[in-house]
Design a protein around this motif. Structure first.
Motif, PDB file in Angstrom:
ATOM      1  N   GLU A  29       0.855  -1.190   0.000  1.00 19.95           N
ATOM      2  CA  GLU A  29       0.000   0.000   0.000  1.00 19.95           C
ATOM      3  C   GLU A  29       0.889   1.237   0.000  1.00 19.95           C
ATOM      4  OE1 GLU A  29      -3.471   0.368   0.156  1.00 19.95           O
ATOM      5  OE2 GLU A  29      -3.691  -1.799  -0.106  1.00 19.95           O
ATOM      6  N   THR A  30       0.567   2.193  -0.833  1.00 24.34           N
ATOM      7  CA  THR A  30       1.270   3.471  -0.804  1.00 24.34           C
ATOM      8  C   THR A  30       0.905   4.178   0.494  1.00 24.34           C
ATOM      9  OG1 THR A  30       1.226   3.629  -3.207  1.00 24.34           O
ATOM     10  CG2 THR A  30       1.557   5.678  -2.000  1.00 24.34           C
ATOM     11  N   ASP A  31       1.895   4.723   1.156  1.00 24.39           N
ATOM     12  CA  ASP A  31       1.691   5.408   2.428  1.00 24.39           C
ATOM     13  C   ASP A  31       0.894   6.695   2.197  1.00 24.39           C
ATOM     14  OD1 ASP A  31       1.933   6.955   4.757  1.00 24.39           O
ATOM     15  OD2 ASP A  31       3.948   6.185   5.177  1.00 24.39           O
ATOM     16  N   GLN A  32      -0.352   6.705   2.644  1.00 23.07           N
ATOM     17  CA  GLN A  32      -1.225   7.865   2.424  1.00 23.07           C
ATOM     18  C   GLN A  32      -0.745   9.098   3.179  1.00 23.07           C
ATOM     19  OE1 GLN A  32      -5.436   7.258   2.840  1.00 23.07           O
ATOM     20  NE2 GLN A  32      -5.356   5.283   1.821  1.00 23.07           N
ATOM     21  N   ARG A  33      -0.176   8.907   4.365  1.00 25.88           N
ATOM     22  CA  ARG A  33       0.340  10.069   5.100  1.00 25.88           C
ATOM     23  C   ARG A  33       1.485  10.718   4.335  1.00 25.88           C
ATOM     24  NH1 ARG A  33       0.439   7.004  10.636  1.00 25.88           N
ATOM     25  NH2 ARG A  33       2.194   6.169   9.500  1.00 25.88           N
ATOM     26  N   ARG A  60     -11.041   1.496  -8.365  1.00 24.01           N
ATOM     27  CA  ARG A  60      -9.947   2.375  -8.811  1.00 24.01           C
ATOM     28  C   ARG A  60      -8.612   1.973  -8.194  1.00 24.01           C
ATOM     29  NH1 ARG A  60     -12.289   7.908  -7.527  1.00 24.01           N
ATOM     30  NH2 ARG A  60     -10.445   7.817  -6.243  1.00 24.01           N
ATOM     31  N   THR A  61      -7.545   2.151  -8.960  1.00 22.18           N
ATOM     32  CA  THR A  61      -6.197   1.809  -8.502  1.00 22.18           C
ATOM     33  C   THR A  61      -5.425   3.036  -8.035  1.00 22.18           C
ATOM     34  OG1 THR A  61      -5.314   2.062 -10.730  1.00 22.18           O
ATOM     35  CG2 THR A  61      -6.005  -0.166 -10.071  1.00 22.18           C
ATOM     36  N   PHE A  62      -6.103   4.130  -7.766  1.00 22.14           N
ATOM     37  CA  PHE A  62      -5.390   5.380  -7.469  1.00 22.14           C
ATOM     38  C   PHE A  62      -6.213   6.311  -6.592  1.00 22.14           C
ATOM     39  CE2 PHE A  62      -7.675   5.568 -11.436  1.00 22.14           C
ATOM     40  CZ  PHE A  62      -8.395   6.744 -11.354  1.00 22.14           C
ATOM     41  N   HIS A  63      -5.485   7.161  -5.883  1.00 20.22           N
ATOM     42  CA  HIS A  63      -6.059   8.299  -5.164  1.00 20.22           C
ATOM     43  C   HIS A  63      -6.007   9.479  -6.134  1.00 20.22           C
ATOM     44  CE1 HIS A  63      -5.358   5.886  -1.580  1.00 20.22           C
ATOM     45  NE2 HIS A  63      -4.061   5.872  -1.831  1.00 20.22           N
ATOM     46  N   THR A  64      -6.899  10.444  -5.978  1.00 22.90           N
ATOM     47  CA  THR A  64      -6.852  11.651  -6.794  1.00 22.90           C
ATOM     48  C   THR A  64      -6.756  12.875  -5.893  1.00 22.90           C
ATOM     49  OG1 THR A  64      -9.259  11.886  -6.879  1.00 22.90           O
ATOM     50  CG2 THR A  64      -8.226  10.641  -8.652  1.00 22.90           C
ATOM     51  N   HIS A  79      -0.879   6.162  -7.348  1.00 22.43           N
ATOM     52  CA  HIS A  79      -1.211   4.736  -7.379  1.00 22.43           C
ATOM     53  C   HIS A  79      -1.377   4.219  -5.960  1.00 22.43           C
ATOM     54  CE1 HIS A  79      -0.927   0.456  -8.395  1.00 22.43           C
ATOM     55  NE2 HIS A  79      -1.282   0.845  -9.616  1.00 22.43           N
ATOM     56  N   VAL A  80      -2.365   3.381  -5.735  1.00 23.84           N
ATOM     57  CA  VAL A  80      -2.668   2.897  -4.395  1.00 23.84           C
ATOM     58  C   VAL A  80      -1.658   1.865  -3.886  1.00 23.84           C
ATOM     59  CG1 VAL A  80      -4.260   1.053  -5.090  1.00 23.84           C
ATOM     60  CG2 VAL A  80      -4.581   2.189  -2.901  1.00 23.84           C
ATOM     61  N   HIS A  81      -0.997   1.137  -4.782  1.00 26.10           N
ATOM     62  CA  HIS A  81      -0.081   0.078  -4.355  1.00 26.10           C
ATOM     63  C   HIS A  81       1.400   0.411  -4.519  1.00 26.10           C
ATOM     64  CE1 HIS A  81      -3.441  -2.516  -3.636  1.00 26.10           C
ATOM     65  NE2 HIS A  81      -3.865  -2.352  -4.874  1.00 26.10           N
ATOM     66  N   HIS A  82       1.714   1.390  -5.335  1.00 23.13           N
ATOM     67  CA  HIS A  82       3.112   1.742  -5.596  1.00 23.13           C
ATOM     68  C   HIS A  82       3.246   3.266  -5.612  1.00 23.13           C
ATOM     69  CE1 HIS A  82       4.101  -2.406  -6.352  1.00 23.13           C
ATOM     70  NE2 HIS A  82       3.005  -2.482  -7.081  1.00 23.13           N
ATOM     71  N   PRO A  83       4.390   3.800  -5.218  1.00 23.19           N
ATOM     72  CA  PRO A  83       4.556   5.257  -5.132  1.00 23.19           C
ATOM     73  C   PRO A  83       4.772   5.913  -6.500  1.00 23.19           C
ATOM     74  CG  PRO A  83       6.578   4.173  -4.456  1.00 23.19           C
ATOM     75  CD  PRO A  83       5.567   3.080  -4.717  1.00 23.19           C
ATOM     76  N   TRP A  84       3.765   5.812  -7.337  1.00 17.88           N
ATOM     77  CA  TRP A  84       3.785   6.405  -8.673  1.00 17.88           C
ATOM     78  C   TRP A  84       2.779   7.543  -8.710  1.00 17.88           C
ATOM     79  CZ3 TRP A  84       2.761   0.838 -10.523  1.00 17.88           C
ATOM     80  CH2 TRP A  84       3.959   0.114 -10.563  1.00 17.88           C
ATOM     81  N   THR A 149      -1.393   1.018 -23.325  1.00 15.87           N
ATOM     82  CA  THR A 149      -0.310   1.852 -22.784  1.00 15.87           C
ATOM     83  C   THR A 149      -0.061   1.568 -21.308  1.00 15.87           C
ATOM     84  OG1 THR A 149      -1.797   3.626 -22.126  1.00 15.87           O
ATOM     85  CG2 THR A 149      -0.869   3.739 -24.377  1.00 15.87           C
ATOM     86  N   LEU A 150       1.122   1.945 -20.863  1.00 18.14           N
ATOM     87  CA  LEU A 150       1.483   1.814 -19.460  1.00 18.14           C
ATOM     88  C   LEU A 150       0.501   2.568 -18.573  1.00 18.14           C
ATOM     89  CD1 LEU A 150       3.408   1.049 -17.143  1.00 18.14           C
ATOM     90  CD2 LEU A 150       4.712   3.121 -17.703  1.00 18.14           C
ATOM     91  N   GLY A 151       0.189   3.805 -18.897  1.00 21.21           N
ATOM     92  CA  GLY A 151      -0.729   4.599 -18.080  1.00 21.21           C
ATOM     93  C   GLY A 151      -2.092   3.956 -17.943  1.00 21.21           C
ATOM     94  N   GLY A 152      -2.574   3.338 -19.010  1.00 20.47           N
ATOM     95  CA  GLY A 152      -3.856   2.654 -18.959  1.00 20.47           C
ATOM     96  C   GLY A 152      -3.840   1.462 -18.019  1.00 20.47           C
ATOM     97  N   VAL A 153      -2.707   0.791 -17.925  1.00 23.26           N
ATOM     98  CA  VAL A 153      -2.567  -0.343 -17.006  1.00 23.26           C
ATOM     99  C   VAL A 153      -2.506   0.142 -15.562  1.00 23.26           C
ATOM    100  CG1 VAL A 153      -0.977  -2.156 -16.232  1.00 23.26           C
ATOM    101  CG2 VAL A 153      -1.505  -1.932 -18.653  1.00 23.26           C
ATOM    102  N   LEU A 154      -1.784   1.223 -15.311  1.00 17.07           N
ATOM    103  CA  LEU A 154      -1.559   1.680 -13.940  1.00 17.07           C
ATOM    104  C   LEU A 154      -2.771   2.382 -13.319  1.00 17.07           C
ATOM    105  CD1 LEU A 154       2.052   3.167 -14.155  1.00 17.07           C
ATOM    106  CD2 LEU A 154       1.335   0.846 -13.529  1.00 17.07           C
ATOM    107  N   PHE A 155      -3.448   3.203 -14.091  1.00 17.63           N
ATOM    108  CA  PHE A 155      -4.507   4.048 -13.525  1.00 17.63           C
ATOM    109  C   PHE A 155      -5.847   3.637 -14.110  1.00 17.63           C
ATOM    110  CE2 PHE A 155      -0.529   6.424 -13.252  1.00 17.63           C
ATOM    111  CZ  PHE A 155      -0.477   6.598 -11.879  1.00 17.63           C
TER     112      PHE A 155
END
Length: 159
Positions: A29-33, A60-64, A79-84, A149-155
């Motif tokens: 999990e990406t650290d939300q703090r 969704r796989t991301f915070h906005t 990204h919710v799982h990786h710091p991207w 595309t990569l972006g389509g896979v990630l988000f």
């Protein structure tokens, strides 16, 4: 999977957001703090302010979030799982090609340990990405949604 010499990006386990318990330990999990701290630091660097923050909800796989400065509203994804982190033209539930160049102040996210992905990276064709971690279920969704595309896979917000 692209051959090693042609790989421009390597996907990590959980990049698509899918997880099946039989596949191993839970996804990171990406650290939300840390994301919030970076977001507020970026807003200060932009001489602006943080607008909306919306935490990830399934599927969704991301915070906005938005940062508002004198040049306008900047939409960003984490990204919710990786710091991207990526920047987009508008708020949506999933993305394919709507990415934009990061603003000058985006480097603040890198200072907090996030990888700031630019439009050329996000527009990489999957043939230029190491996709070896994708499962058959991941590939089924990629094909079903026509993602290239990569972006389509990630988000994404596949279910």
């Amino acid at each position: 999977m692209a051959s090693d010499k042609n790989v421009a990006f390597t996907l990590a386990r959980g990049a698509t957001g899918f997880f099946h318990p039989k596949e191993g330990p839970p996804l990171p999990e990406t650290d939300q703090r840390k994301f919030h701290a970076a977001l507020y630091a970026a807003a200060r660097a932009a001489r602006g302010r943080v607008g909306e923050i919306e935490e990830h909800t399934y599927p969704r796989t991301f915070h906005t979030a938005t940062v508002i400065d004198v040049t306008g509203v900047h939409f960003l994804l984490c990204h919710v799982h990786h710091p991207w982190v990526a920047f987009t033209q508008e708020r949506r539930d999933w993305y394919t090609e709507e990415f934009v160049a990061p603003p000058r102040w985006a480097h603040v996210f890198a200072d907090f340990g996030f990888a700031v992905l630019d439009r050329p990276q996000l527009m990489l064709p999957l043939s230029a990405v190491d996709t070896s971690v994708l499962t058959p279920d991941d590939w089924r969704e990629v094909r079903s949604y026509g993602i290239t595309t990569l972006g389509g896979v990630l988000f994404n917000a596949w279910d």
